[in-house]
Design a protein around this motif. Sequence first.
Motif, PDB file in Angstrom:
ATOM      1  N   GLU A   1     -34.321  21.371 -19.758  1.00 52.25           N
ATOM      2  CA  GLU A   1     -34.294  19.962 -20.150  1.00 52.25           C
ATOM      3  C   GLU A   1     -35.656  19.306 -19.961  1.00 52.25           C
ATOM      4  N   GLY A   2     -36.426  19.794 -18.989  1.00 50.81           N
ATOM      5  CA  GLY A   2     -37.751  19.244 -18.748  1.00 50.81           C
ATOM      6  C   GLY A   2     -37.865  18.441 -17.469  1.00 50.81           C
ATOM      7  N   ASP A   3     -36.722  18.071 -16.868  1.00 48.61           N
ATOM      8  CA  ASP A   3     -36.776  17.285 -15.641  1.00 48.61           C
ATOM      9  C   ASP A   3     -36.182  18.039 -14.447  1.00 48.61           C
ATOM     10  N   GLU A   4     -36.068  19.357 -14.576  1.00 52.86           N
ATOM     11  CA  GLU A   4     -35.503  20.162 -13.493  1.00 52.86           C
ATOM     12  C   GLU A   4     -36.447  20.218 -12.291  1.00 52.86           C
ATOM     13  N   SER A   5     -35.849  20.322 -11.120  1.00 48.65           N
ATOM     14  CA  SER A   5     -36.637  20.554  -9.908  1.00 48.65           C
ATOM     15  C   SER A   5     -36.761  22.061  -9.702  1.00 48.65           C
ATOM     16  N   ILE A   6     -37.949  22.507  -9.311  1.00 50.15           N
ATOM     17  CA  ILE A   6     -38.226  23.928  -9.138  1.00 50.15           C
ATOM     18  C   ILE A   6     -38.602  24.199  -7.692  1.00 50.15           C
TER      19      ILE A   6
END
Length: 348
Positions: free
Chosen positions: A164-169
């Motif tokens: 999605e582009g806003d994931e936390s890694i």
Amino acid sequence: MTEDRMPAGKLIRPLIALACLLWFALPVPAASKKGAKRTLAFAAEMAQVGSWHEATFRWNSVLSQDGDNAHLHNNLAVAAEALGNWDEAAAYYKQALKLETDNFHIQENQRRFLIFLERLRRHADGEETAPERLVTVSGGGAKRKGKTFQVTVGLPMPPRLKLEGDESILIIDFLADETRFLDINREMVRFLRSAFRNRTAHEILDIVPPPAVPEQTIEDLLANTEFWKHLHREYGADLIVSGVLGFDREDISGYRDVDVVSPTTGQKVRQTRFVEQERFSYHIEVFFIDGKTGKLLYRDKLQRSAIIRGTQNDPITTFFDLSDTISAEVLAIVTTQIRSDTRRVFKY
């Protein structure tokens, strides 16, 4: 006796139609040709600086008056590539070669485009991207027709994982062999966190110290969904990055044939001399885990090596140099990467 007369409207309409036919049959005025040449010159300038939308608009304006111009179709194909419109590019190249089958520049552009499409397919399928398969285009006896210039186009390679582009890694420890000269686990976590933070829009969780991985075999670790889901609950990690890491140093000094300059003649001569040198070997297998489900999303294996003169080389510098060579490939798993290639564009 009355005289038959044709209504005025019926007489005027045929005359207007005849005038229009005569107008379109006339040669294109010199002023129009000069205008088209100025438009093409401006489009060429825009292409050289990468303003592909502007160049496309100008070429299309001329194409509307000169639809059988193969050079314009070629230029529009290059612009479509640069803008990521693969179907449009394919159609323009097809039409350009239909109009000028034997034009070498168009053939070569299309050939390079087809190679890129093949690379794109392999990338999407998770296959190795090299070596390239042989790609040929139709037409023989090609000639270098038309005045061209070379441009560099940036071709977007989409990420292998569609996020999605806003994931936390969360980047955690790796399964790593201990080395006596460097804490490769700590350095790799630090390196990857910095690379992801600087080159992606994702939130990078900076957990210190990074969570350790259980002492399990690789396959057992990947099957341990409860461990990965625990990290998601504990730290809110949507995506977890870990893997297997190895870094080794080997003294490969020995006698080698080397070229030296003779102090007497000034010429190069080959001599056998003892050369001190080291080989550094680096390998990484990286895992991308879905934190919510604990399932493996993607894995990739990369290897690098370097031979460096001398036996007192700094392992940390070499480790980061080799890490730099793999960073783009790791980042390409979650972010769009731009691949540069060259094309030929016609001036007119």
